[in-house]
Structure formats: C-alpha cells, structure tokens
Design an enzyme around this catalytic site. Structure first.
Site, PDB file in Angstrom:
ATOM      1  N   LYS A 104       0.839  -1.211   0.000  1.00 51.16           N
ATOM      2  CA  LYS A 104       0.000   0.000   0.000  1.00 51.16           C
ATOM      3  C   LYS A 104       0.869   1.255   0.000  1.00 51.16           C
ATOM      4  O   LYS A 104       0.565   2.236  -0.683  1.00 51.16           O
ATOM      5  CB  LYS A 104      -0.926  -0.022   1.227  1.00 51.16           C
ATOM      6  CG  LYS A 104      -2.050  -1.045   1.069  1.00 51.16           C
ATOM      7  CD  LYS A 104      -2.794  -1.353   2.354  1.00 51.16           C
ATOM      8  CE  LYS A 104      -3.788  -2.481   2.099  1.00 51.16           C
ATOM      9  NZ  LYS A 104      -4.420  -3.039   3.299  1.00 51.16           N
ATOM     10  N   GLN A 145      -4.695  -1.791   9.474  1.00 45.70           N
ATOM     11  CA  GLN A 145      -4.561  -3.114   8.868  1.00 45.70           C
ATOM     12  C   GLN A 145      -5.160  -4.181   9.794  1.00 45.70           C
ATOM     13  O   GLN A 145      -4.808  -4.258  10.964  1.00 45.70           O
ATOM     14  CB  GLN A 145      -3.073  -3.411   8.599  1.00 45.70           C
ATOM     15  CG  GLN A 145      -2.820  -4.708   7.876  1.00 45.70           C
ATOM     16  CD  GLN A 145      -3.392  -4.714   6.449  1.00 45.70           C
ATOM     17  OE1 GLN A 145      -3.242  -3.768   5.697  1.00 45.70           O
ATOM     18  NE2 GLN A 145      -4.053  -5.795   6.095  1.00 45.70           N
ATOM     19  N   ASP A 181     -11.302   2.815   3.841  1.00 41.07           N
ATOM     20  CA  ASP A 181     -11.605   1.386   3.662  1.00 41.07           C
ATOM     21  C   ASP A 181     -13.103   1.176   3.425  1.00 41.07           C
ATOM     22  O   ASP A 181     -13.532   0.112   2.988  1.00 41.07           O
ATOM     23  CB  ASP A 181     -11.201   0.610   4.927  1.00 41.07           C
ATOM     24  CG  ASP A 181      -9.994  -0.281   4.702  1.00 41.07           C
ATOM     25  OD1 ASP A 181      -9.709  -0.605   3.527  1.00 41.07           O
ATOM     26  OD2 ASP A 181      -9.352  -0.667   5.692  1.00 41.07           O
TER      27      ASP A 181
END
Ligand code: NDP
Length: 284
Positions: A52, A96, A119
C-alpha cells in the site's frame, strides 16, 4: 474463448490516471495523505502494508506508516486514531486487520472519522452505500465493479451470485451489484446445494477462502467468474477459490489469482484517498 480479466493491468492504468489527479490536487494546494496503522508483526500484514505504501509513492500520495507493538491497549490505539482524525495532512486512515485479541475491530472502525474512512467499513458509510448515496465504497467490491466496467461487462438485469457474506467483501459486493440493477443471490456456509445457485449466475463472485470450492460443474457456460479468494496451496503457491484451469474452459470471463481482484483492491484504496482529498477542496 474465455477472456482473462487482467486486474493487474487495469489497476496499473488506473494508477496512471490517479497520478494526474494527484498532481492537479497538489497544484491546488492539497497534498493527499494516507496513514496506515500496523499493529504487530504478522508477515502477511507487513507485506500488504508495504504494498500500500509503494502504491502511494507511485501516484504521489503522501503516506505515513505507523507501527505499534501487538501489546498496545485498545485505549491507546483509539487515541492514536483520534489524533489522526484531527490531523489535517491526513485524508485517509487505514488500520490493517486482523487486530490483536485485546482490541475490538468494531470500536476501531467506528473511531475512524467517517470522512477519513477510506476502507469504507464505517457503519455510516456502509449505510450510505445501502441507500445509494455517494460515499467511500469498500475497496474489494469497488474494485470488482471497476474491473467489470473497464471490460464493458453489463451488470443491469444480470443474475449475480455472491458466494460469501463477510462485512468487507460478500455483503457490500452484493449491495453494489443491486444498486446497479442486478438481481442478487447470496450464498454462504449454510446454503444447501451451492452448485444449484452458482450454476445460475451470469456473474459469479466467489469470496470464501477455500481452494477449489468452485469447479467447472458449478459454472454456467459463458459466465463471468470473479475469484476473490486467496489461499496458499500445498506447494505454497497463491491460489483462489475457483479451479482456474477447468473453469476457464466454461467461463466467458475469468479473473486470475494472483493478478485479478487483489491489485484492484489495493488501487481502490488510493481512489478513496484521492476522493477524500477532493472533498477538502469541495469544502473550501
Ligand atoms: P470471511 O472468512 O470473513 O468470510 C468467508 C465467507 O465464506 C463467509 O460468509 C462464509 O459463510 C462463507 N463460506 C465458508 N465456507 C463456505 C462454503 N463451503 N460454501 C459457501 N460459503 C462458504 O472471508 P473474507 O470475506 O474476508 O475473505 C474471503 C476470501 O477472500 C479469503 O480468501 C480472503 O483472503 C480473500 N480476500 C481477498 C481480497 C483481495 O483483494 N483479493 C480482499 C479480501 C479478502 P458464513 O458467513 O456462513 O460463515
């Protein structure tokens, strides 16, 4: 002849377009920023996070990797998120997953400011998606839709069968297809006769995490098959949930693993971060 949907190539071309958007934003004085929070030393998580950060560098998004020991308390992590919510140089916050046992995933997701929830997991954003409002879409389902659009695959009026109903993939994927006028069937671990359903799909999305769950007998001729699954086979190779070699003889379109849904998921995170930065200008 089956057509391979090359998620890696589609994602790379999207990142090129994104770089131009980021340059434009910077010209207007906005420098898009993403904070990635990594808790602990899980090897898969470290590798996802590194990917990422690399993607951000490629398109010119400022990124900050914040690492914490897996002994961090829930309160400490939540207060770190609160600080990032207030930080004006950060437009997107990604924590994460998975998290250590002492930390509630739900509390973490709900602490991220909805306007920085790149997200797309916050209940407010999921609710907006449900009601068809403009919002951050969860990256994997968003990536699937974008892949189909770039292949000019029609969605309206099609029968979409989703195998898997997780909050991050299956459920939002079905909802996005419904918003685009598909007829949607959800299947899960309690669905009897799974094959009876999958065989009816014009578009079949498989998000379970079980190698070879779907074989050629489970797919209608000419169907579009999207394999979200990521599994390690007995040789340590990354494979999906679909038996690629046999299903490609039946399907009209198919995504490979690796190189299908995965790169699209990563790239949609960048799209959401840019969207968040754009909202800042809209608000000026
Ligand atoms: P979850 O484990 O959260 O959900 C799995 C789903 O599969 C559940 O809804 C479960 O049903 C269902 N299921 C389990 N066994 C069966 C079965 N035999 N038949 C039908 N359905 C079944 O997984 P995720 O949604 O998080 O991820 C799914 C897969 O996708 C994983 O391999 C993951 O690694 C991968 N993934 C890939 C991404 C990418 O970018 N390529 C991104 C995210 C995930 P029930 O609800 O009844 O338990």
């Amino acid at each position: 002849m089956v057509k391979l949907i090359d998620g890696k190539a589609i994602a790379a071309s999207k990142r090129k377009e994104m770089k131009l958007k980021v340059d434009e934003l910077k010209g207007k004085g906005v420098n898009p920023g993403l904070a990635v929070l990594l808790i602990g030393n899980h090897p898969a998580s470290i590798s996802y996070v590194k990917g990422k950060i690399r993607d951000c560098e490629e398109v010119g998004i400022h990124s900050e990797l914040l690492r914490y020991p897996d002994t961090i308390s829930e309160d400490e992590l939540l207060s770190e998120i609160e600080k990032l919510n207030q930080n004006e140089s950060i437009h997107g916050i990604l924590v994460q997953l998975p998290l250590p046992k002492q930390i509630s995933e739900r509390k973490v997701i709900e602490t991220i400011a909805p306007e920085k929830d790149v997200d797309g997991f916050h209940p407010l954003n999921l609710g907006k998606m449900l009601t068809g409002q403009d919002t951050f879409l969860p990256c994997t389902p968003f990536g699937i839709i974008e892949m189909l659009k770039s292949e000019n695959i029609e969605i309206a009026g099609k029968h979409v069968v989703i195998v898997g109903r997780s909050n991050i993939v299956g459920k939002p994927a079905g909802q996005l297809f419904l918003n685009l006028d598909a007829t949607v069937t959800y299947c899960h671990s309690k669905t009897p006769s799974l094959s009876e359903h999958t065989k009816q799909a014009d578009i079949l999305v498989v998000a379970v995490g079980r190698e070879n769950l779907i074989g050629a007998d489970d797919v209608k001729k000419g169907a579009v098959v999207i394999d979200v699954g990521m599994n390690r086979n007995d040789k340590g190779k990354l494979v999906g949930d679909v038996s690629f070699d046999s299903v490609k003889e039946i399907a009209g379109y198919i995504t490979p693993v690796p190189g299908g849904v995965g790169p699209m998921t990563r790239t949609m995170l960048l799209e959401n971060t840019i969207k968040s930065a754009l909202m800042e200008i809209g608000g000026k």
